[in-house]
Design a protein around this motif. Structure first.
Motif, PDB file in Angstrom:
ATOM      1  N   MET A   1       0.758  -1.059  -0.117  1.00 11.12           N
ATOM      2  CA  MET A   1       0.054   0.090   0.119  1.00 11.12           C
ATOM      3  C   MET A   1       0.719   1.211  -0.030  1.00 11.12           C
ATOM      4  SD  MET A   1      -2.834   1.276   2.603  1.00 11.12           S
ATOM      5  CE  MET A   1      -3.168  -0.212   3.550  1.00 11.12           C
ATOM      6  N   ASN A   2       0.580   1.975  -0.962  1.00 12.29           N
ATOM      7  CA  ASN A   2       1.308   3.300  -1.082  1.00 12.29           C
ATOM      8  C   ASN A   2       0.627   4.654  -0.555  1.00 12.29           C
ATOM      9  OD1 ASN A   2       3.439   5.414  -1.789  1.00 12.29           O
ATOM     10  ND2 ASN A   2       3.117   5.145  -4.040  1.00 12.29           N
ATOM     11  N   GLN A   3       0.835   4.985   0.584  1.00 11.94           N
ATOM     12  CA  GLN A   3       0.196   6.137   1.317  1.00 11.94           C
ATOM     13  C   GLN A   3       1.236   7.298   1.089  1.00 11.94           C
ATOM     14  OE1 GLN A   3      -0.314   4.989   5.530  1.00 11.94           O
ATOM     15  NE2 GLN A   3      -2.069   3.818   4.931  1.00 11.94           N
ATOM     16  N   LYS A   4       0.339   8.392   0.635  1.00  9.45           N
ATOM     17  CA  LYS A   4       1.017   9.796   0.346  1.00  9.45           C
ATOM     18  C   LYS A   4       0.551  10.576   1.753  1.00  9.45           C
ATOM     19  CE  LYS A   4       1.266   9.544  -4.439  1.00  9.45           C
ATOM     20  NZ  LYS A   4       0.983  10.197  -5.780  1.00  9.45           N
ATOM     21  N   GLY A   5       1.392  11.590   2.277  1.00  4.79           N
ATOM     22  CA  GLY A   5       1.235  12.315   3.069  1.00  4.79           C
ATOM     23  C   GLY A   5       2.406  12.794   3.852  1.00  4.79           C
ATOM     24  N   PHE A   6       2.399  13.872   4.820  1.00  2.00           N
ATOM     25  CA  PHE A   6       3.793  14.443   5.366  1.00  2.00           C
ATOM     26  C   PHE A   6       4.177  13.374   6.459  1.00  2.00           C
ATOM     27  CE2 PHE A   6       1.858  18.084   3.459  1.00  2.00           C
ATOM     28  CZ  PHE A   6       2.775  18.652   2.825  1.00  2.00           C
TER      29      PHE A   6
END
Length: 98
Positions: A1-6
């Motif tokens: 799973m590729n999660q985007k965020g800071f």
């Protein structure tokens, strides 16, 4: 799973940059605020001086600050910096305490 965020580190860096900018900006704003009040007081004193002359021409006497207020020549007896104004016996307007 590729999660985007800071990441937490990225958020801390952003907060640090914002804090540094605020530390630079706030003292400059307060310095300019006092300068603005000083210039505003100079302009107010010039306006009151003109009203003293107008009162003197109409009533043939040098007014007190209270007479200027009562005659609605001026709206306030204080400069923008909060200092009171005074009128000398020869009609010169100045800040009280200066």
């Amino acid at each position: 799973m590729n999660q985007k965020g800071f990441t937490l580190i990225e958020m801390l860096i952003v907060m640090m940059v914002i804090s540094v900018l605020l530390l630079i900006a706030i003292p400059n704003m307060t310095k300019h605020n006092s300068m603005i009040n000083s210039k505003g007081c100079e302009a107010f004193l010039n306006t009151v001086q003109a009203q003293v002359k107008a009162y003197e021409m109409e009533h043939n006497k040098i007014p007190t600050v209270q007479e200027l207020l009562a005659g609605r020549y001026i709206k306030s007896d204080k400069c923008p910096n909060g200092h009171a104004i005074q009128i000398s016996a020869n009609g010169d307007v100045s800040e009280s305490g200066s």
